[in-house]
Motif scaffolding. Structure first.
Motif, PDB file in Angstrom:
ATOM      1  N   SER A 123      -2.779  -0.943 -13.755  1.00 24.77           N
ATOM      2  CA  SER A 123      -3.981  -1.339 -13.013  1.00 24.77           C
ATOM      3  C   SER A 123      -4.895  -0.144 -12.744  1.00 24.77           C
ATOM      4  N   PRO A 124      -6.219  -0.369 -12.732  1.00 22.98           N
ATOM      5  CA  PRO A 124      -7.166   0.687 -12.354  1.00 22.98           C
ATOM      6  C   PRO A 124      -6.921   1.212 -10.937  1.00 22.98           C
ATOM      7  N   LEU A 125      -6.453   0.350 -10.032  1.00 21.43           N
ATOM      8  CA  LEU A 125      -6.177   0.798  -8.671  1.00 21.43           C
ATOM      9  C   LEU A 125      -5.038   1.816  -8.660  1.00 21.43           C
ATOM     10  N   PHE A 126      -4.026   1.609  -9.496  1.00 23.66           N
ATOM     11  CA  PHE A 126      -2.930   2.570  -9.603  1.00 23.66           C
ATOM     12  C   PHE A 126      -3.452   3.915 -10.105  1.00 23.66           C
ATOM     13  N   HIS A 127      -4.331   3.889 -11.110  1.00 21.03           N
ATOM     14  CA  HIS A 127      -4.915   5.132 -11.625  1.00 21.03           C
ATOM     15  C   HIS A 127      -5.765   5.810 -10.562  1.00 21.03           C
ATOM     16  N   ALA A 128      -6.557   5.024  -9.817  1.00 18.20           N
ATOM     17  CA  ALA A 128      -7.382   5.603  -8.749  1.00 18.20           C
ATOM     18  C   ALA A 128      -6.511   6.255  -7.678  1.00 18.20           C
ATOM     19  N   THR A 129      -5.360   5.634  -7.370  1.00 22.69           N
ATOM     20  CA  THR A 129      -4.445   6.210  -6.387  1.00 22.69           C
ATOM     21  C   THR A 129      -3.871   7.522  -6.890  1.00 22.69           C
ATOM     22  N   ARG A 130      -3.505   7.573  -8.178  1.00 22.25           N
ATOM     23  CA  ARG A 130      -3.000   8.822  -8.757  1.00 22.25           C
ATOM     24  C   ARG A 130      -4.061   9.917  -8.714  1.00 22.25           C
ATOM     25  N   CYS A 131      -5.315   9.541  -8.942  1.00 20.27           N
ATOM     26  CA  CYS A 131      -6.394  10.526  -8.839  1.00 20.27           C
ATOM     27  C   CYS A 131      -6.510  11.067  -7.419  1.00 20.27           C
ATOM     28  N   THR A 132      -6.453  10.164  -6.448  1.00 17.77           N
ATOM     29  CA  THR A 132      -6.562  10.568  -5.041  1.00 17.77           C
ATOM     30  C   THR A 132      -5.431  11.521  -4.657  1.00 17.77           C
TER      31      THR A 132
ATOM     32  N   ASP B 260       0.831  -1.210   0.000  1.00 17.96           N
ATOM     33  CA  ASP B 260       0.000   0.000   0.000  1.00 17.96           C
ATOM     34  C   ASP B 260       0.864   1.257   0.000  1.00 17.96           C
ATOM     35  N   VAL B 261       1.927   1.245   0.803  1.00 20.20           N
ATOM     36  CA  VAL B 261       2.836   2.390   0.838  1.00 20.20           C
ATOM     37  C   VAL B 261       3.626   2.477  -0.468  1.00 20.20           C
ATOM     38  N   ALA B 262       4.064   1.328  -0.971  1.00 19.23           N
ATOM     39  CA  ALA B 262       4.804   1.311  -2.234  1.00 19.23           C
ATOM     40  C   ALA B 262       3.956   1.866  -3.373  1.00 19.23           C
ATOM     41  N   LEU B 263       2.668   1.518  -3.369  1.00 21.75           N
ATOM     42  CA  LEU B 263       1.758   2.018  -4.405  1.00 21.75           C
ATOM     43  C   LEU B 263       1.665   3.538  -4.347  1.00 21.75           C
ATOM     44  N   GLN B 264       1.628   4.088  -3.126  1.00 16.89           N
ATOM     45  CA  GLN B 264       1.582   5.536  -2.957  1.00 16.89           C
ATOM     46  C   GLN B 264       2.853   6.187  -3.504  1.00 16.89           C
ATOM     47  N   CYS B 265       3.993   5.522  -3.307  1.00 14.83           N
ATOM     48  CA  CYS B 265       5.259   6.067  -3.817  1.00 14.83           C
ATOM     49  C   CYS B 265       5.285   6.044  -5.344  1.00 14.83           C
ATOM     50  N   LEU B 266       4.921   4.917  -5.945  1.00 16.17           N
ATOM     51  CA  LEU B 266       4.952   4.788  -7.398  1.00 16.17           C
ATOM     52  C   LEU B 266       3.959   5.737  -8.068  1.00 16.17           C
ATOM     53  N   ALA B 267       2.839   5.960  -7.403  1.00 14.08           N
ATOM     54  CA  ALA B 267       1.800   6.809  -7.995  1.00 14.08           C
ATOM     55  C   ALA B 267       2.233   8.266  -8.114  1.00 14.08           C
ATOM     56  N   ARG B 268       3.256   8.656  -7.375  1.00 14.70           N
ATOM     57  CA  ARG B 268       3.736  10.040  -7.424  1.00 14.70           C
ATOM     58  C   ARG B 268       4.789  10.269  -8.523  1.00 14.70           C
ATOM     59  N   VAL B 269       5.228   9.208  -9.171  1.00  7.81           N
ATOM     60  CA  VAL B 269       6.284   9.336 -10.187  1.00  7.81           C
ATOM     61  C   VAL B 269       5.678   9.885 -11.481  1.00  7.81           C
ATOM     62  N   PRO B 270       6.260  10.947 -12.075  1.00  6.67           N
ATOM     63  CA  PRO B 270       5.735  11.486 -13.332  1.00  6.67           C
ATOM     64  C   PRO B 270       5.748  10.442 -14.450  1.00  6.67           C
ATOM     65  N   ARG B 271       4.806  10.558 -15.379  1.00  4.05           N
ATOM     66  CA  ARG B 271       4.659   9.575 -16.450  1.00  4.05           C
ATOM     67  C   ARG B 271       5.889   9.525 -17.370  1.00  4.05           C
ATOM     68  N   PHE B 272       6.649  10.602 -17.410  1.00  2.00           N
ATOM     69  CA  PHE B 272       7.865  10.603 -18.240  1.00  2.00           C
ATOM     70  C   PHE B 272       8.773   9.436 -17.875  1.00  2.00           C
ATOM     71  N   TYR B 273       8.766   9.038 -16.593  1.00  2.00           N
ATOM     72  CA  TYR B 273       9.662   7.985 -16.127  1.00  2.00           C
ATOM     73  C   TYR B 273       9.006   6.601 -16.121  1.00  2.00           C
ATOM     74  N   HIS B 274       7.724   6.504 -16.459  1.00  2.00           N
ATOM     75  CA  HIS B 274       7.043   5.211 -16.407  1.00  2.00           C
ATOM     76  C   HIS B 274       7.649   4.156 -17.335  1.00  2.00           C
ATOM     77  N   PRO B 275       8.136   4.524 -18.550  1.00  2.00           N
ATOM     78  CA  PRO B 275       8.790   3.482 -19.363  1.00  2.00           C
ATOM     79  C   PRO B 275       9.969   2.832 -18.662  1.00  2.00           C
ATOM     80  N   PHE B 276      10.671   3.592 -17.826  1.00  2.00           N
ATOM     81  CA  PHE B 276      11.796   3.021 -17.079  1.00  2.00           C
ATOM     82  C   PHE B 276      11.281   2.159 -15.928  1.00  2.00           C
ATOM     83  N   LEU B 277      10.190   2.586 -15.278  1.00  2.00           N
ATOM     84  CA  LEU B 277       9.618   1.782 -14.195  1.00  2.00           C
ATOM     85  C   LEU B 277       9.114   0.450 -14.720  1.00  2.00           C
ATOM     86  N   ASN B 278       8.610   0.448 -15.956  1.00  2.00           N
ATOM     87  CA  ASN B 278       8.105  -0.788 -16.553  1.00  2.00           C
ATOM     88  C   ASN B 278       9.184  -1.859 -16.675  1.00  2.00           C
ATOM     89  N   LEU B 279      10.440  -1.434 -16.715  1.00  2.00           N
ATOM     90  CA  LEU B 279      11.544  -2.366 -16.905  1.00  2.00           C
ATOM     91  C   LEU B 279      12.011  -3.012 -15.607  1.00  2.00           C
TER      92      LEU B 279
END
Length: 382
Positions: free
Chosen positions: A62-71, A32-51
């Protein structure tokens, strides 16, 4: 700008259950805490996170990740673009959707772009109606009505920009083409686009869709506003403005009140528009980007952009994307193709009420066959 869905409505979707709980995302942190950390990362860096790992890649989709970013108010804005592409071989055409991916633009230096043609094609819609209206809400893009085989359709198609899937939404009560649509307080309002030649069409000239309940409801409307064709629409401070064949209408859902637009707004509004900071911008027949100041009830030219843009923007359409004015138009080309260009403009009102713009970047974003056109563009939050 599209409204965000509430976190409760997003997380209540059964599809939000995800396998990110099966593996530890970040050692020594709960998921849950890790999800909060990842959700704050700008999308520019998401291709690197995918690796990093399969679990990270799965989580980012995941929809839950998007919902967390919205929150966390961490979502970012995509420009989605609908193009009508001609086929020179048989004179047919198709409607294709593309997205302008912000992950290809550096978060602090928009001049750093990985690819000068950075439109990404998205999955083709199962249906290609003519004269549909478009809105976005949260991570979803809605294609509403339009004519199929010259018959106005009551259908609504929904594209989930996170899962890259289309699905049929609940049908409207009447078929519509060239209707006005807008999002206010998390609900989609649709006005006109139908001939009020019978009781059902007259009663349902205006409808509202609640994505939480998944239902359409009638919006009571007086006879004097029931024009058929609606040519342009904009939502300003919780009120919907729509231009019709003769004049235009205003609807305030909060007050349940209808009205007619001012003569000044009617005379200057040409085609598709975008609303930023309470100002409605459009491209007029004189080749100028102008904004309507509702407080002063007057049109004003957007100054400061003349030297950086062509004298005429063919087929210009625009959208509010992340608080910036994005303008898309057709440019020059060779014998078989045309260029589609885009400009990102920062706009503001100075101390004496003048509207000024500053070009952040402008570039060719795609080449299309001659005879093609730009249909619509709008913002989606991801």
């Amino acid at each position: 700008m599209a409204d965000h869905p509430s976190p409760s409505s997003s997380t209540s979707d059964p599809t939000t259950t995800h396998h990110y709980h099966d593996q530890t995302l970040i050692p020594n942190l709960s998921n849950d805490v890790a999800l909060q950390c990842l959700a704050r990362v700008p999308r520019f860096y998401h291709p690197f996170l995918n690796l990093v790992s399969k679990s990270w890649r799965s989580t980012l989709r995941s929809p839950l990740f998007h919902a967390t970013r919205c929150t966390l108010n961490s979502t970012e804005s995509f420009l989605f673009l609908n193009l009508r592409l001609s086929n020179p071989k048989d004179s047919s055409f198709s409607f294709n959707w593309y997205s302008l991916d912000p992950s290809r633009i550096h978060p602090t230096n928009p001049k750093i772009i990985h690819n000068p043609r950075f439109l990404t094609p998205i999955k083709s819609s199962p249906s290609h109606p003519i004269g549909a209206s478009f809105v976005s809400l949260g991570r979803n893009l809605y294609v509403i009505g339009g004519s199929v085989n010259d018959i106005p359709s009551p259908n609504m198609w929904v594209f989930d920009c996170l899962t890259n899937e289309w699905k049929m939404g609940p049908k409207m009560r009447v078929g519509r083409e060239f209707a006005a649509s807008g999002v206010i307080n998390g609900k989609i309002y649709v006005l006109g686009g139908c001939v009020v030649d019978n009781w059902a069409r007259s009663l349902n000239w205006a409808e509202v869709f609640d994505p939480v309940s998944g239902t359409w409801a009638t919006v009571p409307s007086p006879i004097e506003v029931k024009e058929k064709w609606m040519h342009a629409t904009g939502v300003v401070e919780g009120r919907m403005y729509a231009m019709a064949d003769r004049g235009g209408v205003i609807y305030d859902p909060g007050m349940g009140e209808w009205g007619l637009v001012s003569t000044e707004l009617d005379m200057g509004w040409r085609g598709r528009a975008a609303v930023l900071d309470g100002v409605l911008y459009c491209y007029d027949y004189l080749g100028k980007i102008r904004g309507f100041d509702f407080g002063e009830n007057v049109w004003k030219e957007l100054k400061g952009v003349e030297k950086c843009l062509p004298k005429f923007l063919c087929g210009a359409t625009m959208a509010n994307v992340g608080g910036r004015l994005f303008v898309v138009w057709k440019g020059n080309g060779n014998g078989k193709e045309l260029e589609v260009l885009c400009a990102e403009i920062s706009v503001k009102k100075n101390e004496v009420g003048e509207l000024w713009g500053s070009i952040m970047w402008t570039d060719v974003i795609i080449a299309i066959p001659k005879g093609s056109s730009v249909v619509h563009c709008l913002e989606v939050h991801l």
